[in-house]
Enzyme design. Sequence first.
Site, short mmCIF file in Angstrom:
data_model
loop_
_atom_site.label_atom_id
_atom_site.label_comp_id
_atom_site.label_asym_id
_atom_site.label_seq_id
_atom_site.Cartn_x
_atom_site.Cartn_y
_atom_site.Cartn_z
N ALA A 28 -6.24 18.67 -6.93
CA ALA A 28 -5.33 19.19 -5.91
C ALA A 28 -4.20 18.20 -5.63
O ALA A 28 -3.04 18.60 -5.45
CB ALA A 28 -6.11 19.47 -4.62
N SER A 29 -4.54 16.90 -5.60
CA SER A 29 -3.51 15.90 -5.33
C SER A 29 -2.48 15.86 -6.45
O SER A 29 -1.27 15.70 -6.21
CB SER A 29 -4.15 14.52 -5.13
OG SER A 29 -4.72 14.04 -6.33
N ASP B 220 0.87 -1.18 0.00
CA ASP B 220 0.00 0.00 0.00
C ASP B 220 0.90 1.23 0.00
O ASP B 220 1.55 1.54 1.01
CB ASP B 220 -0.90 -0.01 1.25
CG ASP B 220 -1.87 1.17 1.30
OD1 ASP B 220 -1.73 2.09 0.45
OD2 ASP B 220 -2.75 1.17 2.18
N SER C 292 -1.28 14.52 -13.85
CA SER C 292 -2.47 14.66 -14.69
C SER C 292 -2.56 16.08 -15.21
O SER C 292 -2.09 17.03 -14.56
CB SER C 292 -3.73 14.33 -13.88
OG SER C 292 -4.91 14.64 -14.63
N TYR D 236 -8.99 15.44 -6.50
CA TYR D 236 -8.12 14.77 -7.46
C TYR D 236 -7.15 15.77 -8.09
O TYR D 236 -5.94 15.52 -8.16
CB TYR D 236 -8.96 14.09 -8.54
CG TYR D 236 -8.13 13.36 -9.57
CD1 TYR D 236 -7.62 12.10 -9.30
CD2 TYR D 236 -7.86 13.94 -10.81
CE1 TYR D 236 -6.85 11.43 -10.25
CE2 TYR D 236 -7.09 13.28 -11.75
CZ TYR D 236 -6.59 12.03 -11.47
OH TYR D 236 -5.82 11.37 -12.41
#
Length: 292
Positions: free
Chosen positions: A177-178, A83, A162, A175
Amino acid sequence: MAAIQKLLNIALHPLSLVLLSSFMIPFLIFKVFIYVRNLFQTDENGRRGAVLSLVDIREDNLVVVAEKARSLGSPDVIIIAADVSKLQDCRRFVDQTVNHFGRLDCLVNNAGIGKPSGFKDWSNASEFTPMMDVNFWGSVYGTLCAIPHLKTSRGRIIVIASVFGWFPLPKSSIYSASKAAAINYFETLRMELGRAISITIVTPGLINTDLGLTVVKEERIMEIIPLLSASELAESIVKSACRGDMYLTEPSWVKVLFPFKLLYPQLVDSAVRSFIGLSRKINNSATELKLE
């Protein structure tokens, strides 16, 4: 100090336009030179066989991928269940990889999760925490564990960010922001590391994956945008990394959005709102037709 700030506000804007214009032609010549040089380096790197360490939170997801890699000629492939949002798991998969192969040449930070969600969907904000944990911290943790080994091999980090990291759309706040956080982190890291480790930041547009299809399904008007296949993207990433590119945006036409976002943010916001508004009208009309 106030006078100096005022002077800078007045003088720097026209001066920057002059500097941008004067640097443009030399920069383009430099880019052409680098492109031609890297074409020959790509051929050399392309002949090297790659051994792989595949990591996923579910080990069974990797079996088919490992078999595919072996069938394509990879001489050795190992799979590791981990993980990436947990630092101890990242340390373990890096150690297992180095212990098995004896070195680490390239780290690909590809793990990511996401789902369209507007602020009205936020009944519990904590449910979006895993998105930041995987998309941002998952890349950071693995990188921190890998850096000592990559410095030894003078290796490379590939970051799958992205387009949403610099061109966010409605219902993509966490999403986007990440991914923006990942882009900024690795740009900063690249400056700090200098030439010790190379970093390629990949900003894909809409790709024909489960996540990409979910976005299209949410906003039906986006069906007009052609989706790039995952295999085409993977091939472009390998070539880009072999060339030593700092950035890769695929499909490349998406890059035309960047200057508009940078220079005309109000126009872009207005256009996106109109685009999404039209999409919702289409969705509502389609729903009404089904009911009839």
